[in-house]
Design a protein around this motif. Structure first.
Motif, short mmCIF file in Angstrom:
data_model
loop_
_atom_site.label_atom_id
_atom_site.label_comp_id
_atom_site.label_asym_id
_atom_site.label_seq_id
_atom_site.Cartn_x
_atom_site.Cartn_y
_atom_site.Cartn_z
N SER A 51 0.80 -1.23 0.00
CA SER A 51 0.00 0.00 0.00
C SER A 51 0.84 1.28 0.00
O SER A 51 0.29 2.36 -0.20
CB SER A 51 -0.94 0.02 1.21
OG SER A 51 -0.19 -0.02 2.40
N SER A 52 2.15 1.17 0.20
CA SER A 52 2.97 2.38 0.20
C SER A 52 3.10 2.93 -1.21
O SER A 52 3.01 2.21 -2.21
CB SER A 52 4.36 2.09 0.79
OG SER A 52 5.06 1.21 -0.06
N ARG A 53 3.28 4.22 -1.30
CA ARG A 53 3.34 4.87 -2.61
C ARG A 53 4.44 4.27 -3.48
O ARG A 53 4.23 4.01 -4.67
CB ARG A 53 3.57 6.38 -2.43
CG ARG A 53 3.70 7.10 -3.75
CD ARG A 53 3.84 8.58 -3.56
NE ARG A 53 4.18 9.23 -4.82
CZ ARG A 53 4.41 10.51 -4.95
NH1 ARG A 53 4.30 11.30 -3.90
NH2 ARG A 53 4.73 11.02 -6.12
N ASP A 88 11.38 -6.22 -10.22
CA ASP A 88 10.36 -7.25 -10.09
C ASP A 88 9.75 -7.14 -8.70
O ASP A 88 10.48 -7.16 -7.71
CB ASP A 88 10.97 -8.65 -10.24
CG ASP A 88 11.57 -8.89 -11.60
OD1 ASP A 88 10.90 -8.55 -12.60
OD2 ASP A 88 12.70 -9.40 -11.67
N VAL A 89 8.44 -7.00 -8.64
CA VAL A 89 7.73 -6.96 -7.36
C VAL A 89 7.31 -8.39 -7.05
O VAL A 89 6.59 -9.01 -7.82
CB VAL A 89 6.51 -6.02 -7.41
CG1 VAL A 89 5.76 -6.05 -6.09
CG2 VAL A 89 6.96 -4.60 -7.76
N ILE A 90 7.79 -8.90 -5.91
CA ILE A 90 7.57 -10.31 -5.57
C ILE A 90 6.66 -10.41 -4.35
O ILE A 90 6.96 -9.85 -3.29
CB ILE A 90 8.91 -11.02 -5.30
CG1 ILE A 90 9.79 -10.93 -6.56
CG2 ILE A 90 8.70 -12.46 -4.86
CD1 ILE A 90 11.20 -11.38 -6.36
N THR A 91 5.55 -11.11 -4.53
CA THR A 91 4.62 -11.34 -3.41
C THR A 91 4.56 -12.83 -3.05
O THR A 91 4.13 -13.17 -1.95
CB THR A 91 3.20 -10.86 -3.78
OG1 THR A 91 2.76 -11.55 -4.94
CG2 THR A 91 3.19 -9.36 -4.04
N GLU A 92 4.96 -13.69 -3.97
CA GLU A 92 4.94 -15.14 -3.76
C GLU A 92 6.21 -15.74 -4.35
O GLU A 92 6.72 -15.21 -5.34
CB GLU A 92 3.72 -15.77 -4.46
CG GLU A 92 2.37 -15.33 -3.95
CD GLU A 92 2.07 -15.82 -2.55
OE1 GLU A 92 2.60 -16.88 -2.15
OE2 GLU A 92 1.32 -15.15 -1.85
N PRO A 93 6.72 -16.78 -3.79
CA PRO A 93 6.23 -17.50 -2.61
C PRO A 93 6.50 -16.71 -1.33
O PRO A 93 7.49 -15.99 -1.24
CB PRO A 93 7.01 -18.81 -2.64
CG PRO A 93 8.29 -18.48 -3.35
CD PRO A 93 7.93 -17.40 -4.35
N ARG A 94 5.61 -16.84 -0.40
CA ARG A 94 5.72 -16.10 0.86
C ARG A 94 7.03 -16.40 1.58
O ARG A 94 7.60 -15.53 2.23
CB ARG A 94 4.54 -16.42 1.80
CG ARG A 94 3.21 -15.88 1.35
CD ARG A 94 3.17 -14.38 1.08
NE ARG A 94 3.52 -13.56 2.24
CZ ARG A 94 3.92 -12.29 2.16
NH1 ARG A 94 4.01 -11.68 1.00
NH2 ARG A 94 4.21 -11.63 3.25
N ASN A 124 6.22 -10.60 8.47
CA ASN A 124 5.23 -11.65 8.24
C ASN A 124 3.86 -11.13 7.84
O ASN A 124 2.94 -11.93 7.61
CB ASN A 124 5.12 -12.53 9.49
CG ASN A 124 6.37 -13.36 9.68
OD1 ASN A 124 6.59 -14.32 8.96
ND2 ASN A 124 7.22 -12.97 10.62
N ASP A 125 3.70 -9.83 7.72
CA ASP A 125 2.42 -9.25 7.32
C ASP A 125 2.10 -9.66 5.88
O ASP A 125 2.98 -9.60 5.01
CB ASP A 125 2.48 -7.73 7.42
CG ASP A 125 1.12 -7.08 7.29
OD1 ASP A 125 0.51 -7.21 6.21
OD2 ASP A 125 0.67 -6.43 8.25
N PRO A 126 0.87 -10.09 5.59
CA PRO A 126 0.51 -10.49 4.22
C PRO A 126 0.68 -9.38 3.19
O PRO A 126 0.82 -9.65 2.01
CB PRO A 126 -0.96 -10.90 4.33
CG PRO A 126 -1.23 -11.11 5.78
CD PRO A 126 -0.23 -10.29 6.54
N GLU A 127 0.69 -8.12 3.64
CA GLU A 127 0.88 -7.00 2.71
C GLU A 127 2.36 -6.78 2.37
O GLU A 127 2.68 -6.07 1.42
CB GLU A 127 0.28 -5.73 3.31
CG GLU A 127 0.22 -4.62 2.29
CD GLU A 127 -0.39 -3.34 2.83
OE1 GLU A 127 0.11 -2.28 2.44
OE2 GLU A 127 -1.35 -3.40 3.61
#
Length: 145
Positions: A51-53, A88-94, A124-127
């Motif tokens: 959510s950060s700019r 590259d914005v990486i969200t997975e794998p956690r 550890n926050d999902p965001e």
């Protein structure tokens, strides 16, 4: 004068503050923020919340610049490295997001500090996500003293 690779890697191993520049695709307005980072010899890693700019802008426009520098002093001189490329914005794998985030926090807080409740809640926050930049251009310089 450009830094030799060994000097650059040693400089980037120090826990200096980096500044990352992103730009909105809609307005082209640059946005520069200080942050912690990790350089592994191939990639620059940063961690933060979706959510950060800075990360919202990276999701729409992956072009980024990151600078790590020191204030020049009479004893030490100035040193700087600028990285440019597409992130590259990486969200997975956690597991990867958590591992890289933890490594970044350890650099600045030490292992014990990174295991404290506050950094752990962020890590550890999902965001939380990580950005990986394989630079297409690297500029470095140092002032000899």
């Amino acid at each position: 004068m450009a830094m030799p690779k060994e000097m650059m890697d040693a400089f980037l191993a120090e826990p200096n503050l980096a500044r990352m520049a992103t730009a909105s695709k809609r307005t082209n307005q640059p946005h520069v923020v200080p942050l912690w980072y990790l350089w592994d010899g191939e990639y620059v890693w940063v961690s933060g919340f979706r959510s950060s700019r800075k990360f919202r802008e990276l999701l729409e426009n992956p072009r980024v610049s990151i600078v790590v520098d020191t204030e020049g002093t009479p004893k030490r001189g100035m040193r700087a490295v600028i990285f440019e490329g597409r992130a590259d914005v990486i969200t997975e794998p956690r597991e990867l997001v958590i591992e890289k985030s933890f490594q970044i926090y350890v650099r600045y807080l030490g292992e014990e500090g990174a295991r404290q409740p506050t950094p752990q809640s962020w890590i550890n926050d999902p965001e939380n996500l990580v950005v990986r930049l394989k630079p297409t251009k690297i500029y470095s310089w140092f002032e000899e003293k």
